[in-house]
Design a protein around this motif. Structure first.
Motif, mmCIF file in Angstrom:
data_model
loop_
_atom_site.group_PDB
_atom_site.id
_atom_site.type_symbol
_atom_site.label_atom_id
_atom_site.label_comp_id
_atom_site.label_asym_id
_atom_site.label_seq_id
_atom_site.Cartn_x
_atom_site.Cartn_y
_atom_site.Cartn_z
ATOM 1 N N LYS A 315 -3.605 8.908 7.865
ATOM 2 C CA LYS A 315 -3.226 8.329 6.573
ATOM 3 C C LYS A 315 -2.712 6.890 6.759
ATOM 4 C CE LYS A 315 -3.620 12.181 4.144
ATOM 5 N NZ LYS A 315 -3.024 13.429 3.994
ATOM 6 N N THR A 316 -2.700 6.142 5.655
ATOM 7 C CA THR A 316 -2.243 4.747 5.739
ATOM 8 C C THR A 316 -0.853 4.587 5.111
ATOM 9 O OG1 THR A 316 -3.434 4.344 3.683
ATOM 10 C CG2 THR A 316 -4.547 3.709 5.717
ATOM 11 N N ILE A 317 -0.088 3.637 5.662
ATOM 12 C CA ILE A 317 1.276 3.376 5.168
ATOM 13 C C ILE A 317 1.443 1.871 4.952
ATOM 14 C CG2 ILE A 317 3.755 3.748 5.553
ATOM 15 C CD1 ILE A 317 2.913 5.675 7.900
ATOM 16 N N ALA A 318 1.981 1.499 3.785
ATOM 17 C CA ALA A 318 2.348 0.088 3.543
ATOM 18 C C ALA A 318 3.861 0.045 3.310
ATOM 19 C CB ALA A 318 1.606 -0.440 2.317
ATOM 20 N N GLY A 319 4.438 -1.142 3.465
ATOM 21 C CA GLY A 319 5.869 -1.306 3.178
ATOM 22 C C GLY A 319 6.022 -2.018 1.844
ATOM 23 N N TYR A 320 7.169 -1.815 1.181
ATOM 24 C CA TYR A 320 7.404 -2.503 -0.103
ATOM 25 C C TYR A 320 8.737 -3.249 -0.029
ATOM 26 C CZ TYR A 320 5.950 -3.152 -4.949
ATOM 27 O OH TYR A 320 5.476 -3.696 -6.118
ATOM 28 N N GLY A 321 8.648 -4.593 -0.165
ATOM 29 C CA GLY A 321 9.848 -5.429 -0.118
ATOM 30 C C GLY A 321 10.140 -5.865 1.309
ATOM 31 N N ALA A 322 9.795 -7.120 1.632
ATOM 32 C CA ALA A 322 10.093 -7.650 2.969
ATOM 33 C C ALA A 322 11.541 -8.139 2.974
ATOM 34 C CB ALA A 322 9.126 -8.775 3.315
ATOM 35 N N ALA A 323 12.436 -7.195 2.720
ATOM 36 C CA ALA A 323 13.868 -7.507 2.613
ATOM 37 C C ALA A 323 14.443 -7.791 3.996
ATOM 38 C CB ALA A 323 14.578 -6.317 1.983
ATOM 39 N N ALA A 324 15.546 -8.541 4.015
ATOM 40 C CA ALA A 324 16.244 -8.778 5.283
ATOM 41 C C ALA A 324 16.606 -7.433 5.902
ATOM 42 C CB ALA A 324 17.494 -9.611 5.012
ATOM 43 N N ILE A 376 3.899 4.622 0.694
ATOM 44 C CA ILE A 376 4.619 3.332 0.676
ATOM 45 C C ILE A 376 6.020 3.581 1.198
ATOM 46 C CG2 ILE A 376 5.779 1.679 -0.847
ATOM 47 C CD1 ILE A 376 3.370 1.732 -2.679
ATOM 48 N N LEU A 377 6.405 2.848 2.241
ATOM 49 C CA LEU A 377 7.784 2.912 2.733
ATOM 50 C C LEU A 377 8.572 1.851 1.972
ATOM 51 C CD1 LEU A 377 10.041 3.732 4.760
ATOM 52 C CD2 LEU A 377 9.065 2.065 6.358
ATOM 53 N N ILE A 378 9.531 2.287 1.167
ATOM 54 C CA ILE A 378 10.300 1.314 0.364
ATOM 55 C C ILE A 378 11.407 0.710 1.238
ATOM 56 C CG2 ILE A 378 11.658 0.919 -1.723
ATOM 57 C CD1 ILE A 378 10.128 3.014 -3.144
ATOM 58 N N LEU A 379 11.142 -0.492 1.711
ATOM 59 C CA LEU A 379 12.118 -1.167 2.577
ATOM 60 C C LEU A 379 13.268 -1.745 1.750
ATOM 61 C CD1 LEU A 379 9.427 -2.830 4.809
ATOM 62 C CD2 LEU A 379 11.074 -1.115 5.587
ATOM 63 N N ALA A 380 12.939 -2.180 0.521
ATOM 64 C CA ALA A 380 14.000 -2.660 -0.394
ATOM 65 C C ALA A 380 14.494 -1.435 -1.181
ATOM 66 C CB ALA A 380 13.443 -3.733 -1.317
#
Ligand code: DWN
Length: 411
Positions: A315-324, A376-380
């Motif tokens: 499966k594919t994973i994207a991140g959301y929010g290139a937060a500090a 989606i990995l929610i980074l923010a």
């Protein structure tokens, strides 16, 4: 490039007790261009300690502020939630402190002038102070006069001479960036009118610890505040804490309001209640932090395991929010471009760049519906509701959200 802290910045205690070692990590806003990917990166230690005397949690090492704040990619106007919070602060100040067209509001760490724009909307005079050269220019374009420098008592005297004293001084998410808190408060004393108020907002240590928000511990945040050390700090300055509000922003924040000591205003009983609550939770016991460190390790292991399992299933994973904070999470948990294909972020200055240390490319948000990743990995994560609401269509089409803290959950 960085120095070791010798003593607590509030009470001078030299025996700070280390409780969390996140390792050597690049600066959280140190995004890279494609050309920089093949060059060596600068890594800085990230260790958090407790001062058992006054209760201030602080970093053990301090990076030179010019490395972090002269060219700053973070802007608050990328989140509706944050802008609503700014609007609320301006409304609160305008209503409660009877501001008018002759009033002056000064914002310390004014970034792109987002908070001051709301005060400007009320017809109030504004002045921003921020060291970031790129952001001061943006603020000026919006009509927010901005002094492009760090606040110091020397600068405060100059500002006072030119602009007079302020009715309100604000400092949102910036007090933690400042090493010399006594110089900050001295500057505020110089700039604040007799009846003026100083409003600060920052993530609340109690929420950070309770909810395992370890990724907000990073080089930019030298201090992690709660009520007890703030009261200790004000015992040595001419400002007094008289009101406090808890807000949900950034996973739980405190908005604190100070006045000059000789001004008679009722001290809100909420302050004592919060202090009692902190003591009852054990916020000033070292063992609380030892337990926190164990939970951090557990969250990190669990997140790695979860992502690897998903990846193994093809499966594919994207991140959301290139937060500090996202960059701390990715580096500490060893999540790189092998696990995450890309990250989306609405900040134009981050798009086209790569995450520090983990080298994941950053795209505009539209990439999600173009490629429809399985997860989606929610980074923010502090804006998880806003993000999930924005990406409703993705969810309806079978997409899943992973939220990393307080514990890894999949929605
Ligand atoms: O204290 C600090 C806070 C306020 O801002 C700083 N030291 C640095 C910075 O921390 P951060 O980068 O962790 O802040 P945010 O506000 O959690 O960052 C969110 C990121 O997510 C931004 O890059 C914008 C992005 N985002 C997005 O792409 N789409 C956010 C939302 C809500 C969205 O819908």
């Amino acid at each position: 490039m960085y120095k070791k802290v010798k003593a607590c910045r509030i009470c001078g205690n030299p025996n700070l007790k280390l409780f969390l070692t996140l390792g050597n990590i690049p600066l959280p806003n140190g995004f890279l261009t494609k050309n920089q990917l093949s060059k060596p990166e600068k890594y800085f230690p990230l260790n958090a300690c407790l001062c058992e005397k006054c209760g201030l949690v602080q970093l053990q090492e301090i990076v030179n502020p010019n490395e972090m704040f002269k060219n700053y990619v973070y802007i608050p106007s990328t989140s509706k939630t944050r802008m609503n919070n700014f609007s609320e602060i301006a409304e609160y100040a305008n209503k409660n402190f009877k501001l008018n067209h002759n009033s002056l509001v000064i914002d310390i760490g004014s970034n792109d002038g987002s908070l001051l724009s709301y005060f400007k909307g009320y017809g109030i005079k504004t002045l921003g102070i921020d060291p970031a050269v790129n952001l001061a220019k943006i603020a000026e374009l919006k009509g927010i006069t901005t002094i492009n420098n760090y606040i110091t008592p020397v600068l405060a005297k100059k500002i006072y001479k030119k602009y007079g004293q302020a009715n309100v001084i604000t400092a949102t998410n910036v007090v933690a960036h400042i090493d010399n808190l006594y110089d900050l408060f001295k500057s505020v004393e110089i700039l604040l009118g007799v009846n003026g108020v100083f409003i600060c907002e920052f993530p609340y240590l109690l929420d950070l610890i309770k909810n395992n928000q370890f990724d907000t511990i990073y080089h930019e945040h030298l201090s992690y505040f709660s009520i007890k050390p703030l009261i200790k700090l004000t015992s040595r300055v001419n400002l007094e804490l008289f009101d406090v509000f808890r807000s949900n922003i950034d996973g739980g924040s405190l908005r604190v309001v100070f006045k000059k000591k000789n001004i008679k205003l009722e001290i809100n009983a909420k302050i004592k209640k919060l202090l009692d609550n902190e003591n009852n939770y054990g916020l000033y016991n070292f063992s609380t932090y030892q337990k926190f460190a164990k939970r951090v390790k557990h969250v990190s292991d669990n997140l790695q395991k979860t992502l690897k399992k998903i990846k193994k299933q093809g499966k594919t994973i994207a991140g959301y929010g290139a937060a500090a904070k996202g960059n701390i999470l990715l580096n500490y948990c060893h999540i790189n471009d092998k696990l995450i294909d890309y990250i989306v972020d609405s900040t134009p200055y981050k798009q086209g760049l790569f995450t520090p240390g983990t080298h994941i490319p950053i795209f505009p948000e539209a990439e999600i519906m173009k490629t429809k990743p399985d997860y989606i990995l929610i980074l923010a994560w502090n804006f998880a509701f806003e993000i999930m609401d924005k990406e409703k269509k993705y969810k309806v089409q079978g997409g899943k959200f992973i939220i990393p803290v307080p514990k890894v959950t999949i929605n």
